[in-house]
Scaffold this motif. Structure first.
Motif, PDB file in Angstrom:
ATOM      1  N   GLY A  98       0.794  -1.224   0.000  1.00 27.68           N
ATOM      2  CA  GLY A  98       0.000   0.000   0.000  1.00 27.68           C
ATOM      3  C   GLY A  98       0.813   1.253   0.000  1.00 27.68           C
ATOM      4  N   SER A  99       2.110   1.165  -0.190  1.00 29.60           N
ATOM      5  CA  SER A  99       2.951   2.354  -0.221  1.00 29.60           C
ATOM      6  C   SER A  99       4.162   2.056  -1.082  1.00 29.60           C
ATOM      7  CB  SER A  99       3.365   2.749   1.196  1.00 29.60           C
ATOM      8  OG  SER A  99       4.150   1.719   1.771  1.00 29.60           O
ATOM      9  N   THR A 100       4.957   3.080  -1.302  1.00 29.45           N
ATOM     10  CA  THR A 100       6.176   2.906  -2.077  1.00 29.45           C
ATOM     11  C   THR A 100       7.319   2.535  -1.144  1.00 29.45           C
ATOM     12  OG1 THR A 100       5.372   4.614  -3.592  1.00 29.45           O
ATOM     13  CG2 THR A 100       7.680   3.982  -3.782  1.00 29.45           C
ATOM     14  N   SER A 101       8.108   1.559  -1.538  1.00 28.27           N
ATOM     15  CA  SER A 101       9.245   1.104  -0.744  1.00 28.27           C
ATOM     16  C   SER A 101      10.540   1.483  -1.449  1.00 28.27           C
ATOM     17  CB  SER A 101       9.191  -0.411  -0.550  1.00 28.27           C
ATOM     18  OG  SER A 101       8.010  -0.796   0.116  1.00 28.27           O
ATOM     19  N   TYR A 102      11.555   1.761  -0.650  1.00 30.88           N
ATOM     20  CA  TYR A 102      12.845   2.173  -1.188  1.00 30.88           C
ATOM     21  C   TYR A 102      13.980   1.411  -0.524  1.00 30.88           C
ATOM     22  CZ  TYR A 102      10.197   6.186  -2.912  1.00 30.88           C
ATOM     23  OH  TYR A 102       9.271   6.973  -3.557  1.00 30.88           O
ATOM     24  N   ALA A 103      15.032   1.192  -1.307  1.00 25.95           N
ATOM     25  CA  ALA A 103      16.247   0.621  -0.742  1.00 25.95           C
ATOM     26  C   ALA A 103      16.915   1.677   0.133  1.00 25.95           C
ATOM     27  CB  ALA A 103      17.179   0.185  -1.868  1.00 25.95           C
ATOM     28  N   ASP A 104      17.601   1.229   1.170  1.00 28.16           N
ATOM     29  CA  ASP A 104      18.209   2.167   2.119  1.00 28.16           C
ATOM     30  C   ASP A 104      19.140   3.194   1.469  1.00 28.16           C
ATOM     31  OD1 ASP A 104      18.471  -0.202   4.901  1.00 28.16           O
ATOM     32  OD2 ASP A 104      16.842   1.125   4.256  1.00 28.16           O
ATOM     33  N   PRO A 105      19.967   2.801   0.487  1.00 28.76           N
ATOM     34  CA  PRO A 105      20.907   3.785  -0.078  1.00 28.76           C
ATOM     35  C   PRO A 105      20.235   4.960  -0.793  1.00 28.76           C
ATOM     36  CG  PRO A 105      21.616   1.563  -0.579  1.00 28.76           C
ATOM     37  CD  PRO A 105      20.221   1.455  -0.048  1.00 28.76           C
ATOM     38  N   VAL A 106      18.948   4.831  -1.139  1.00 25.83           N
ATOM     39  CA  VAL A 106      18.294   5.896  -1.912  1.00 25.83           C
ATOM     40  C   VAL A 106      17.189   6.594  -1.130  1.00 25.83           C
ATOM     41  CG1 VAL A 106      18.806   4.616  -4.022  1.00 25.83           C
ATOM     42  CG2 VAL A 106      16.513   4.463  -3.015  1.00 25.83           C
ATOM     43  N   LYS A 107      16.885   6.114   0.064  1.00 26.97           N
ATOM     44  CA  LYS A 107      15.814   6.723   0.851  1.00 26.97           C
ATOM     45  C   LYS A 107      16.086   8.201   1.091  1.00 26.97           C
ATOM     46  CE  LYS A 107      13.979   2.761   3.388  1.00 26.97           C
ATOM     47  NZ  LYS A 107      13.902   2.062   4.701  1.00 26.97           N
ATOM     48  N   GLY A 108      15.054   9.005   0.878  1.00 28.12           N
ATOM     49  CA  GLY A 108      15.174  10.441   1.097  1.00 28.12           C
ATOM     50  C   GLY A 108      15.743  11.198  -0.083  1.00 28.12           C
ATOM     51  N   ARG A 109      16.271  10.493  -1.071  1.00 29.23           N
ATOM     52  CA  ARG A 109      16.864  11.149  -2.244  1.00 29.23           C
ATOM     53  C   ARG A 109      16.139  10.815  -3.535  1.00 29.23           C
ATOM     54  NH1 ARG A 109      21.478   9.944  -4.046  1.00 29.23           N
ATOM     55  NH2 ARG A 109      21.509   7.771  -3.304  1.00 29.23           N
ATOM     56  N   LEU A 110      15.648   9.599  -3.655  1.00 27.10           N
ATOM     57  CA  LEU A 110      14.958   9.172  -4.863  1.00 27.10           C
ATOM     58  C   LEU A 110      13.492   8.951  -4.526  1.00 27.10           C
ATOM     59  CD1 LEU A 110      17.932   8.776  -5.676  1.00 27.10           C
ATOM     60  CD2 LEU A 110      17.230   6.669  -6.844  1.00 27.10           C
ATOM     61  N   THR A 111      12.619   9.375  -5.429  1.00 24.77           N
ATOM     62  CA  THR A 111      11.182   9.238  -5.224  1.00 24.77           C
ATOM     63  C   THR A 111      10.552   8.642  -6.472  1.00 24.77           C
ATOM     64  OG1 THR A 111      11.152  11.200  -3.794  1.00 24.77           O
ATOM     65  CG2 THR A 111       9.043  10.430  -4.654  1.00 24.77           C
ATOM     66  N   MET A 112       9.764   7.614  -6.264  1.00 23.98           N
ATOM     67  CA  MET A 112       9.095   6.938  -7.374  1.00 23.98           C
ATOM     68  C   MET A 112       7.647   7.403  -7.434  1.00 23.98           C
ATOM     69  SD  MET A 112       8.685   2.854  -7.881  1.00 23.98           S
ATOM     70  CE  MET A 112       7.830   2.176  -9.301  1.00 23.98           C
ATOM     71  N   SER A 113       7.162   7.577  -8.661  1.00 23.50           N
ATOM     72  CA  SER A 113       5.750   7.908  -8.838  1.00 23.50           C
ATOM     73  C   SER A 113       5.268   7.311 -10.155  1.00 23.50           C
ATOM     74  CB  SER A 113       5.536   9.423  -8.834  1.00 23.50           C
ATOM     75  OG  SER A 113       6.188  10.023  -9.932  1.00 23.50           O
ATOM     76  N   ALA A 114       3.965   7.300 -10.335  1.00 20.78           N
ATOM     77  CA  ALA A 114       3.402   6.746 -11.565  1.00 20.78           C
ATOM     78  C   ALA A 114       2.151   7.523 -11.941  1.00 20.78           C
ATOM     79  CB  ALA A 114       3.090   5.263 -11.393  1.00 20.78           C
ATOM     80  N   ASP A 115       1.933   7.655 -13.219  1.00 17.91           N
ATOM     81  CA  ASP A 115       0.732   8.294 -13.747  1.00 17.91           C
ATOM     82  C   ASP A 115       0.102   7.316 -14.725  1.00 17.91           C
ATOM     83  OD1 ASP A 115      -1.241   9.788 -14.971  1.00 17.91           O
ATOM     84  OD2 ASP A 115      -0.026  11.601 -15.089  1.00 17.91           O
TER      85      ASP A 115
END
Length: 130
Positions: free
Chosen positions: A55-72
């Protein structure tokens, strides 16, 4: 299903970039969407996933806070917004999708291997260098 990445290029450390994946031929709500990257000389590394059942977007630790995923889904596009880039982010970035039924009832959030997905794009190269 067709996945075509774009937006890669050369960027200086600390810079930003937005990757796009033109993703068509499937119903977005039925699929988990992921980004995976492979740095030169290294194995593939999972970056982020959306729709894997959490129910949410998950990120690998090395990219958390810097990379953001989205979809349209109305435009059939998946994005990866990349900020505060470092040379360690240099890699070929792939978008990948898999039907959510494949991992229903499991803890799978995202994976780095091609065989964990149903479909995998051709990749776009990001080089972070001064």
């Amino acid at each position: 299903v067709q996945l075509v990445e774009s937006g890669g290029g050369l960027v200086q450390p600390g810079g930003s970039l937005r990757l796009s994946c033109a993703a068509s031929g499937f119903i977005y709500s039925d699929y988990a969407l992921s980004w995976v990257r492979q740095a030169p000389g290294k194995g593939p590394e999972w970056v982020s996933s959306f729709g894997s059942g959490r129910g949410s977007t998950s990120y690998a630790d090395p990219v958390k806070g810097r990379l953001t995923m989205s979809a349209d889904s109305t435009k059939n596009e998946i994005f990866l917004h990349m900020n505060t880039l470092t040379p360690e982010d240099t890699a070929v970035y792939y978008c990948a999708v898999v039907h959510i039924g494949r991992y229903h009832g499991t803890d799978w959030v995202g994976g780095s291997q091609k065989n964990e997905y149903g479909y995998w794009g051709q990749g776009t190269l990001v080089i972070v260098s001064s």
